[in-house]
Design a protein around this motif. Sequence first.
Motif, mmCIF file in Angstrom:
data_model
loop_
_atom_site.group_PDB
_atom_site.id
_atom_site.type_symbol
_atom_site.label_atom_id
_atom_site.label_comp_id
_atom_site.label_asym_id
_atom_site.label_seq_id
_atom_site.Cartn_x
_atom_site.Cartn_y
_atom_site.Cartn_z
ATOM 1 N N VAL A 7 0.826 -1.208 0.000
ATOM 2 C CA VAL A 7 0.000 0.000 0.000
ATOM 3 C C VAL A 7 0.863 1.262 0.000
ATOM 4 C CG1 VAL A 7 -1.862 1.235 1.165
ATOM 5 C CG2 VAL A 7 -1.744 -1.263 1.311
ATOM 6 N N VAL A 8 0.537 2.164 -0.927
ATOM 7 C CA VAL A 8 1.168 3.481 -0.997
ATOM 8 C C VAL A 8 0.065 4.532 -0.930
ATOM 9 C CG1 VAL A 8 2.564 5.071 -2.380
ATOM 10 C CG2 VAL A 8 3.068 2.607 -2.403
ATOM 11 N N LYS A 38 3.338 6.460 7.083
ATOM 12 C CA LYS A 38 4.379 5.431 7.087
ATOM 13 C C LYS A 38 4.702 4.921 8.491
ATOM 14 C CE LYS A 38 7.561 7.621 4.637
ATOM 15 N NZ LYS A 38 8.821 7.795 3.850
ATOM 16 N N ASN A 39 4.724 5.812 9.465
ATOM 17 C CA ASN A 39 5.230 5.445 10.786
ATOM 18 C C ASN A 39 4.151 5.093 11.803
ATOM 19 O OD1 ASN A 39 7.834 5.992 9.815
ATOM 20 N ND2 ASN A 39 7.635 8.171 10.331
ATOM 21 N N LYS A 40 2.929 5.569 11.581
ATOM 22 C CA LYS A 40 1.865 5.306 12.551
ATOM 23 C C LYS A 40 0.764 4.413 11.985
ATOM 24 C CE LYS A 40 -0.906 7.726 16.059
ATOM 25 N NZ LYS A 40 -0.169 7.217 17.215
ATOM 26 N N LEU A 41 0.465 4.575 10.693
ATOM 27 C CA LEU A 41 -0.657 3.852 10.096
ATOM 28 C C LEU A 41 -0.224 2.624 9.307
ATOM 29 C CD1 LEU A 41 -2.881 6.862 8.951
ATOM 30 C CD2 LEU A 41 -2.957 5.566 11.093
ATOM 31 N N GLY A 42 1.077 2.411 9.149
ATOM 32 C CA GLY A 42 1.556 1.162 8.570
ATOM 33 C C GLY A 42 1.568 1.067 7.064
ATOM 34 N N PHE A 43 1.417 2.206 6.347
ATOM 35 C CA PHE A 43 1.542 2.175 4.889
ATOM 36 C C PHE A 43 2.976 1.786 4.529
ATOM 37 C CE2 PHE A 43 -2.385 4.242 5.294
ATOM 38 C CZ PHE A 43 -2.958 4.528 4.059
ATOM 39 N N ASP A 44 3.134 1.073 3.418
ATOM 40 C CA ASP A 44 4.483 0.699 2.977
ATOM 41 C C ASP A 44 5.271 1.914 2.522
ATOM 42 O OD1 ASP A 44 4.503 -2.343 3.074
ATOM 43 O OD2 ASP A 44 2.666 -1.959 1.948
ATOM 44 N N GLU A 45 4.605 2.814 1.806
ATOM 45 C CA GLU A 45 5.232 4.053 1.339
ATOM 46 C C GLU A 45 4.169 5.135 1.278
ATOM 47 O OE1 GLU A 45 8.230 4.914 0.859
ATOM 48 O OE2 GLU A 45 9.355 3.035 0.736
ATOM 49 N N ALA A 46 4.627 6.387 1.198
ATOM 50 C CA ALA A 46 3.721 7.521 1.040
ATOM 51 C C ALA A 46 4.513 8.680 0.453
ATOM 52 C CB ALA A 46 3.105 7.917 2.380
ATOM 53 N N PHE A 47 3.798 9.600 -0.208
ATOM 54 C CA PHE A 47 4.479 10.765 -0.770
ATOM 55 C C PHE A 47 3.600 12.007 -0.635
ATOM 56 C CE2 PHE A 47 2.213 8.836 -4.361
ATOM 57 C CZ PHE A 47 1.595 9.925 -4.969
ATOM 58 N N ASN A 48 4.263 13.153 -0.623
ATOM 59 C CA ASN A 48 3.604 14.454 -0.553
ATOM 60 C C ASN A 48 3.317 14.910 -1.980
ATOM 61 O OD1 ASN A 48 2.824 17.107 -0.258
ATOM 62 N ND2 ASN A 48 4.506 17.683 1.106
ATOM 63 N N TYR A 49 2.054 14.892 -2.373
ATOM 64 C CA TYR A 49 1.713 15.227 -3.765
ATOM 65 C C TYR A 49 2.056 16.678 -4.111
ATOM 66 C CZ TYR A 49 -2.525 17.619 -2.109
ATOM 67 O OH TYR A 49 -3.400 18.480 -1.491
#
Length: 343
Positions: free
Chosen positions: A181-182, A195-206
């Motif tokens: 999940v990203v 990423k650090n609290k909700l457990g997503f594999d990756e995330a980015f600032n659109y």
Amino acid sequence: MGEEISNKQVILSNYVKSSLKESDMSLRTSKIQLKIPSGCDGAVLVKNLYLSCDPYIIQSMRKRNVYIPSFKLDSPISGFGVSKVLDSSHPNFKTGELVWGITGWEEYSLIKDADTLFKVPDRDLPLSYYTGILGMPGMTAYVGFFEFCSPKKGETMFVSAASGAVGQLVGQLAKTAGCYVVGSAGSKEKVDLLKNKLGFDEAFNYKEEKDYDATLKRYFPDGIDIYFENVGGKMLEAALSNMRHYGRVAVCGMISQYSLEQPDGVHNLLYLLSKRIRMEGYIVSDHYHLYPKFLEMVVPLIKEEKITYLENIAEGIESAPGALVGLYFGRSVGKQVVAVARE
């Protein structure tokens, strides 16, 4: 006659033409009888405890209807809330019970059609959760993911507006289903939370990405199986370019389009054909029969701390206009709630 008391209300002062402003709403104090009028069968009189700020509300604040009726000028706006029953002429609701559903943005509401309400089934969890993870947004995430995305273990999933009331839960449900999940969000703080609290594999600032197509290729080199759509516009266009064959797109919302006079066009819909993509919009109220099934899954996950839920609670009905406006400018993290009164 019942006792007559003051009732603070949030009123729609102007129909919204572009971006929502606090001046489009005003506060008014009226009077209300704390007893249901005679002849008003099937109604409940409630004291509102929490009000829910949801992206769809702006649609009813416009003169043109999209899929829900417009509010009346100089009348209270409405939305989901958690309330305590003060009087009832409905056989399924008793005085003192807690309910959630559509209510007025005011301290007290006479809800004439109480069939639309749900009883609060579990007092062990925060009441505010019934505006979010255990209410309409939670149901929206559950229905969209399991009923429309048809997830399989090992699939890839992209969630836009991932730190919002629906997106944060969708991503966590996807992780419990074994997906990669990203998520996208609008600040470094939100990306870190994903990423650090909700457990997503990756995330980015659109907001820091100039080319969404290239961004998604970076995070999904082999393509996207599932896209949970909350944004619309250029993000949808980029997601379609990066979908895998037989991918699924669940259209939950398009918040980037709600304040535009002329919505953005999407120029690559041919991918729906060539990649055999299934894209479907849905309205959660069509699926409320699944609410007991939803609770069976989600309540244990919350109590076992396998799911985290983020809330931003504004205090007092006077704070409601600012809280709602902030929703469309990315000011809140997680579910935006207004606490009208504490039980």
